[in-house]
Design a protein around this motif. Sequence first.
Motif, PDB file in Angstrom:
ATOM      1  N   HIS A  37       0.821  -1.211   0.000  1.00 55.09           N
ATOM      2  CA  HIS A  37       0.000   0.000   0.000  1.00 55.09           C
ATOM      3  C   HIS A  37       0.856   1.262   0.000  1.00 55.09           C
ATOM      4  CE1 HIS A  37      -4.174  -1.457   0.315  1.00 55.09           C
ATOM      5  NE2 HIS A  37      -3.629  -2.523   0.883  1.00 55.09           N
ATOM      6  N   LEU A  38       1.942   1.266   0.768  1.00 52.77           N
ATOM      7  CA  LEU A  38       2.789   2.461   0.794  1.00 52.77           C
ATOM      8  C   LEU A  38       3.572   2.627  -0.507  1.00 52.77           C
ATOM      9  CD1 LEU A  38       1.906   2.553   3.743  1.00 52.77           C
ATOM     10  CD2 LEU A  38       4.227   3.227   4.342  1.00 52.77           C
ATOM     11  N   LEU A  39       3.992   1.515  -1.101  1.00 53.93           N
ATOM     12  CA  LEU A  39       4.645   1.597  -2.413  1.00 53.93           C
ATOM     13  C   LEU A  39       3.689   2.173  -3.453  1.00 53.93           C
ATOM     14  CD1 LEU A  39       6.751  -1.655  -2.881  1.00 53.93           C
ATOM     15  CD2 LEU A  39       7.577   0.698  -3.082  1.00 53.93           C
ATOM     16  N   SER A  40       2.421   1.771  -3.366  1.00 51.01           N
ATOM     17  CA  SER A  40       1.430   2.290  -4.301  1.00 51.01           C
ATOM     18  C   SER A  40       1.208   3.783  -4.088  1.00 51.01           C
ATOM     19  CB  SER A  40       0.103   1.539  -4.131  1.00 51.01           C
ATOM     20  OG  SER A  40      -0.861   1.994  -5.063  1.00 51.01           O
ATOM     21  N   MET A  41       1.230   4.227  -2.834  1.00 55.92           N
ATOM     22  CA  MET A  41       1.119   5.659  -2.555  1.00 55.92           C
ATOM     23  C   MET A  41       2.296   6.427  -3.145  1.00 55.92           C
ATOM     24  SD  MET A  41      -0.148   5.543   1.430  1.00 55.92           S
ATOM     25  CE  MET A  41       0.107   7.319   1.650  1.00 55.92           C
ATOM     26  N   LEU A  42       3.475   5.815  -3.109  1.00 55.50           N
ATOM     27  CA  LEU A  42       4.685   6.496  -3.569  1.00 55.50           C
ATOM     28  C   LEU A  42       4.827   6.465  -5.080  1.00 55.50           C
ATOM     29  CD1 LEU A  42       7.254   7.945  -2.557  1.00 55.50           C
ATOM     30  CD2 LEU A  42       8.401   5.713  -2.576  1.00 55.50           C
ATOM     31  N   HIS A  43       4.577   5.297  -5.692  1.00 54.14           N
ATOM     32  CA  HIS A  43       4.864   5.137  -7.121  1.00 54.14           C
ATOM     33  C   HIS A  43       3.633   4.858  -7.979  1.00 54.14           C
ATOM     34  CE1 HIS A  43       9.192   5.463  -7.078  1.00 54.14           C
ATOM     35  NE2 HIS A  43       9.297   4.591  -6.099  1.00 54.14           N
ATOM     36  N   GLY A  44       2.459   4.800  -7.367  1.00 52.65           N
ATOM     37  CA  GLY A  44       1.250   4.526  -8.133  1.00 52.65           C
ATOM     38  C   GLY A  44       0.707   5.696  -8.925  1.00 52.65           C
ATOM     39  N   PRO A  45       0.757   6.933  -8.383  1.00 49.58           N
ATOM     40  CA  PRO A  45       0.186   8.070  -9.112  1.00 49.58           C
ATOM     41  C   PRO A  45       0.843   8.280 -10.477  1.00 49.58           C
ATOM     42  CG  PRO A  45       0.554   8.650  -6.815  1.00 49.58           C
ATOM     43  CD  PRO A  45       1.212   7.320  -7.028  1.00 49.58           C
ATOM     44  N   GLN A  46       0.046   8.747 -11.422  1.00 49.34           N
ATOM     45  CA  GLN A  46       0.554   9.022 -12.763  1.00 49.34           C
ATOM     46  C   GLN A  46       0.312  10.485 -13.128  1.00 49.34           C
ATOM     47  OE1 GLN A  46      -0.222   5.919 -15.732  1.00 49.34           O
ATOM     48  NE2 GLN A  46      -1.253   4.750 -14.114  1.00 49.34           N
ATOM     49  N   PRO A  47       1.203  11.107 -13.901  1.00 47.01           N
ATOM     50  CA  PRO A  47       2.424  10.506 -14.442  1.00 47.01           C
ATOM     51  C   PRO A  47       3.436  10.207 -13.345  1.00 47.01           C
ATOM     52  CG  PRO A  47       2.418  12.857 -14.837  1.00 47.01           C
ATOM     53  CD  PRO A  47       1.064  12.529 -14.261  1.00 47.01           C
ATOM     54  N   GLY A  48       4.133   9.087 -13.505  1.00 43.47           N
ATOM     55  CA  GLY A  48       5.150   8.695 -12.542  1.00 43.47           C
ATOM     56  C   GLY A  48       6.487   9.338 -12.878  1.00 43.47           C
ATOM     57  N   LEU A  49       7.490   8.945 -12.106  1.00 44.26           N
ATOM     58  CA  LEU A  49       8.812   9.548 -12.276  1.00 44.26           C
ATOM     59  C   LEU A  49       9.386   9.297 -13.667  1.00 44.26           C
ATOM     60  CD1 LEU A  49      10.463   8.691  -8.837  1.00 44.26           C
ATOM     61  CD2 LEU A  49       9.304  10.798  -9.521  1.00 44.26           C
ATOM     62  N   ILE A  50       9.202   8.094 -14.185  1.00 46.71           N
ATOM     63  CA  ILE A  50       9.785   7.783 -15.496  1.00 46.71           C
ATOM     64  C   ILE A  50       9.105   8.596 -16.582  1.00 46.71           C
ATOM     65  CG2 ILE A  50      10.150   5.963 -17.198  1.00 46.71           C
ATOM     66  CD1 ILE A  50      10.402   3.999 -14.844  1.00 46.71           C
ATOM     67  N   GLU A  51       7.785   8.754 -16.481  1.00 48.27           N
ATOM     68  CA  GLU A  51       7.083   9.586 -17.462  1.00 48.27           C
ATOM     69  C   GLU A  51       7.551  11.041 -17.375  1.00 48.27           C
ATOM     70  OE1 GLU A  51       4.432   6.047 -16.749  1.00 48.27           O
ATOM     71  OE2 GLU A  51       5.574   7.415 -15.473  1.00 48.27           O
ATOM     72  N   LEU A  52       7.709  11.540 -16.155  1.00 49.01           N
ATOM     73  CA  LEU A  52       8.187  12.909 -15.984  1.00 49.01           C
ATOM     74  C   LEU A  52       9.586  13.079 -16.581  1.00 49.01           C
ATOM     75  CD1 LEU A  52       7.045  13.677 -12.320  1.00 49.01           C
ATOM     76  CD2 LEU A  52       6.074  14.603 -14.431  1.00 49.01           C
ATOM     77  N   GLY A  53      10.445  12.091 -16.331  1.00 55.10           N
ATOM     78  CA  GLY A  53      11.791  12.151 -16.891  1.00 55.10           C
ATOM     79  C   GLY A  53      11.784  12.074 -18.406  1.00 55.10           C
ATOM     80  N   GLY A  54      10.943  11.202 -18.938  1.00 57.49           N
ATOM     81  CA  GLY A  54      10.859  11.058 -20.384  1.00 57.49           C
ATOM     82  C   GLY A  54      10.376  12.323 -21.071  1.00 57.49           C
ATOM     83  N   GLU A  55       9.447  13.046 -20.423  1.00 54.60           N
ATOM     84  CA  GLU A  55       8.951  14.293 -20.997  1.00 54.60           C
ATOM     85  C   GLU A  55      10.049  15.350 -21.105  1.00 54.60           C
ATOM     86  OE1 GLU A  55       5.765  15.399 -18.442  1.00 54.60           O
ATOM     87  OE2 GLU A  55       4.389  13.863 -19.205  1.00 54.60           O
ATOM     88  N   ARG A  56      11.037  15.282 -20.221  1.00 53.15           N
ATOM     89  CA  ARG A  56      12.108  16.276 -20.201  1.00 53.15           C
ATOM     90  C   ARG A  56      13.369  15.787 -20.913  1.00 53.15           C
ATOM     91  NH1 ARG A  56      11.099  20.328 -16.450  1.00 53.15           N
ATOM     92  NH2 ARG A  56      13.314  20.831 -16.295  1.00 53.15           N
ATOM     93  N   ASN A  57      13.325  14.565 -21.419  1.00 46.15           N
ATOM     94  CA  ASN A  57      14.509  14.012 -22.064  1.00 46.15           C
ATOM     95  C   ASN A  57      14.837  14.750 -23.356  1.00 46.15           C
ATOM     96  OD1 ASN A  57      16.585  12.101 -22.793  1.00 46.15           O
ATOM     97  ND2 ASN A  57      15.103  11.222 -24.227  1.00 46.15           N
ATOM     98  N   VAL A  58      16.103  15.134 -23.520  1.00 37.63           N
ATOM     99  CA  VAL A  58      16.553  15.821 -24.735  1.00 37.63           C
ATOM    100  C   VAL A  58      17.593  14.981 -25.486  1.00 37.63           C
ATOM    101  CG1 VAL A  58      16.089  18.110 -23.798  1.00 37.63           C
ATOM    102  CG2 VAL A  58      18.344  17.077 -23.437  1.00 37.63           C
ATOM    103  N   LEU A  59      17.753  13.743 -25.079  1.00 42.19           N
ATOM    104  CA  LEU A  59      18.780  12.883 -25.665  1.00 42.19           C
ATOM    105  C   LEU A  59      18.131  11.825 -26.555  1.00 42.19           C
ATOM    106  CD1 LEU A  59      20.835  12.299 -22.404  1.00 42.19           C
ATOM    107  CD2 LEU A  59      21.335  13.950 -24.225  1.00 42.19           C
ATOM    108  N   PRO A  60      18.276  11.923 -27.871  1.00 40.70           N
ATOM    109  CA  PRO A  60      17.682  10.920 -28.760  1.00 40.70           C
ATOM    110  C   PRO A  60      18.143   9.507 -28.429  1.00 40.70           C
ATOM    111  CG  PRO A  60      18.462  12.811 -30.013  1.00 40.70           C
ATOM    112  CD  PRO A  60      18.970  12.990 -28.618  1.00 40.70           C
ATOM    113  N   GLU A  61      19.399   9.360 -27.973  1.00 42.93           N
ATOM    114  CA  GLU A  61      19.934   8.036 -27.686  1.00 42.93           C
ATOM    115  C   GLU A  61      19.303   7.398 -26.457  1.00 42.93           C
ATOM    116  OE1 GLU A  61      23.404  10.877 -27.021  1.00 42.93           O
ATOM    117  OE2 GLU A  61      21.313  11.093 -27.575  1.00 42.93           O
TER     118      GLU A  61
END
Length: 222
Positions: free
Chosen positions: A52-76
């Motif tokens: 339950h606590l993991l879901s509270m931390l990483h369940g909401p969307q957009p998650g950390l990976i989505e946030l990072g991907g939105e700011r990614n400037v590296l094609p590679e």
Amino acid sequence: MSFVALQTAPADFGEMLVALAASEGSASHPYTHSYELNADPLATRNLADVLHLLSMLHGPQPGLIELGGERNVLPEAADWYREAAAGFAAERHYLTQLIVAAGPAPSTAGESDTAAAILDQRRAMATIVCSDRFGCGIGAIAALILDWQAIRAVLDTAATRIGIRVPINQLPGEEATAYVLANLPIQPRLDRTLSFGARQLLLQHRGLWDVLEARKEARVDR
């Protein structure tokens, strides 16, 4: 915990973050290997709290990976981010399955304080992932992916205990992550920004395990 500046070559960035995840992340926290979480008759209750606590931390969307991907400037790094986002979506689904099977989180004193602490952790992680300092965000995301291996082991323990099939982990592996890190554009002190982002993420994960362990102790005392 002492923080030592890490000077390394690009090809060693992956090895550097693997070492950080092993020494400063979930794998090194005593509670993840504890009897109370892995073998105690009350382990299912403690594992439900983890879920339950993991879901509270990483369940909401957009998650950390989505946030990072939105700011990614590296094609590679684009394919790596896409694979990571898809893999973590599968992990969220797995976590949801486990929560449904495990039932509600055990009643524990200080629920409002716990919720506030988890919210603070989410904000702290989002801040580092969205940092304008080159290397901080991708270092944090790499640390999340690497540290999830230890977290996944706990999820799999819960799955085995409550009778849920363990799915294949679809997150990028260490080799793919190391390849992306080794091919980052060279920047001054890139090793420091990568390690800073990674350590900040790992610090929040260890903080989560601290909270979970304290909640277990609070239930024992009741």
